[in-house]
Enzyme design. Sequence first.
Site, PDB file in Angstrom:
ATOM      1  N   GLU A  33      12.848  44.912 -46.487  1.00 23.47           N
ATOM      2  CA  GLU A  33      13.930  45.828 -46.163  1.00 23.47           C
ATOM      3  C   GLU A  33      15.151  44.962 -45.872  1.00 23.47           C
ATOM      4  OE1 GLU A  33      13.640  47.973 -42.479  1.00 23.47           O
ATOM      5  OE2 GLU A  33      15.253  49.345 -43.033  1.00 23.47           O
ATOM      6  N   ARG A 257      -0.822  39.950 -40.345  1.00 25.81           N
ATOM      7  CA  ARG A 257       0.450  39.235 -40.341  1.00 25.81           C
ATOM      8  C   ARG A 257       0.289  37.890 -39.649  1.00 25.81           C
ATOM      9  NH1 ARG A 257       4.978  41.279 -38.737  1.00 25.81           N
ATOM     10  NH2 ARG A 257       4.491  43.466 -38.787  1.00 25.81           N
ATOM     11  N   LYS A 267      11.417  41.219 -36.331  1.00 25.26           N
ATOM     12  CA  LYS A 267      12.841  41.230 -36.670  1.00 25.26           C
ATOM     13  C   LYS A 267      13.677  41.740 -35.508  1.00 25.26           C
ATOM     14  CE  LYS A 267      12.597  42.901 -41.082  1.00 25.26           C
ATOM     15  NZ  LYS A 267      13.099  43.535 -42.315  1.00 25.26           N
TER      16      LYS A 267
END
Length: 550
Positions: A33, A257, A267
């Site tokens: 994104e 992850r 983020k």
Amino acid sequence: MSEEKSLNFLEEIIDADLKSGKYSQIVTRFPPEPNGYLHIGHATSIVLNFGLTKKFGGYTNLRFDDTNPVTEETEYVESIKADVRWLGFEWKNELYASDYFDTLYEYAIKLIKLGLAYVDDSSSEEIAAMKGTPTEPGTNSPNRDRSIEENLDLFQRMRAGEFPDGSRTLRAKIDMAHVNMLMRDPILYRIKHAPHHRTADKWCIYPMYDFAHGQSDSIENVTHSICTLEFVPHRELYNWLIEKLEIYPSRQYEFARRNLTYTVMSKRKLLQLVNEKHVSGWDDPRMPTISGMRRRGYTAAAIREFCDRVGIAKRDNIVDVGLLEFCVREDLNKIAQRRMVVFDPVKVVITNYELDEEMIHSENNPEDPNGGEREIPFSGEIYIEREDFMENPPKKYFRLAPGQMVRLKSAYIIKCEEVIKDEAGNITEIRCTYLPNSKSGNDTSGVHVKGTLHWVSVKHAITAELRIYDRLFRVEDPSSEEGDFKDYINPNSLQVIHGAFAEPSLKTAKFDESYQFIRKGYFVLDKDSGTSGIIFNKTVGLKDGWKPGS
RNA sequence: UGACCCAUGGUGUAAUGGUAACACUACUGAUUUUGGUUCAGUCAUUUAAGGUUCGAAUCCUUAUGGGUCAACCA
């Protein structure tokens, strides 16, 4: 390379899919994104997705998941592309979820016509209240049984901009009592009168992740859609939509992850560090971002190697940052030219040195036979590291001490004869004699010393600023500690040394070229270097095997 | 008081019913004109309890522990 490495669980799936003839080639995608910078966790995903198609045949697309115009910006698109390329990967197609807005809209119409989607007038709060909880079923919206015609009309008017933000949504009609919360009539479209970085003002309704990601995969014929573990519950919805829409059946697979010790990876948290000025920006060399690591001097090869060594699996993990540093050293040791820089200088006067100066030769890299040599000016006054001298040394101190001899790297053996101090007792000068017949490469002195020091000739030295970095956080896993993660920031993560003395060849140091400052560590020129002087970032230190007092 | 995912040295990852291994870390030693590199070696592992089996890290059951799910974010 030729060694048979066992396959990870995704490779096994792909291997089986290929062998069974389910696919003739595989297609993956890296789907960022564009609302932030890429970090080492993304690097794992990049290396995985691109690595898989490279290994098994097929290709990988770069697809921006740009369905939320209020957080996404072109600046991020550019940085992401630069980072992926820098890591050494090239995508087959550069794509955007926003490319599919027309198709997605048609898909929504189809779902409405199938009686599988409806327009809901409920507010965000009302929807949340009707959602239920993981242990209690939800309740149906009063708008759930609108006619197909009414839904079609309302949805078209949503698109036409007749309704304000938040007033209506399009929802899938699944099951409000479903054990999977994501299946309780998930929102497909929401109204946002906001300009999009690519489609500008064309749309005022935007699809949600669940109505964009899987559909984009499908449109692109992605065979293996790889994402992280938190999307496991989404898979049921992913498959439901593909089935009802009767579109290409991409399949989703999840892996854990990547976490690293002494840093944060989300983020949101990284953005906070930037916005609140705990770091100088997304590319601050202490950040775990690709741009930060690049500025710090980490190489793409080292990062790729790190990802390969760590591997992937489905369990939560926190990888020791020491492994990353090992990979960096391993790569840099082979390619970094050696230079001499004195960080904390003390002057040494060689009392019996009668030449004005001379040039000595030194290899650029002992690990690289083709690395060549350079010339370094030598004279009777040099700087050495203050910590390389001790008046009262412990046992096994191989450096300089009264009466003790050391080798000056690539030059002569010197012996400490006298120590000069100021009134306060600080050492201001060390007087030595040298062995004229001990010159490097021509040593006939027969003397063997244990210690070798780096040095810089006083009158030839150039000054440099050094930025020394330590871990950004004081604890291994800041996110799992009590309270705010920012309470665990390491206050000493940046140390600046202003008056370091460097050998003159460093005047022409190049950007993006790593140097090993002998006995000190790996360094790279920082972009802040300019007319006011040269600035180096410390990439990583050398492994230090010396333990004083032993 | 639900569903789903996960559990192998300090860390990460293998072993696909048949001798628990590799890398990093740590520690020894050798080499070394970087106390770096390189080389040799050492320490250290299957969450627990049952079950299936000639044989279980692997299959089954239960327990325990960790993670995820109640954004008009992705």
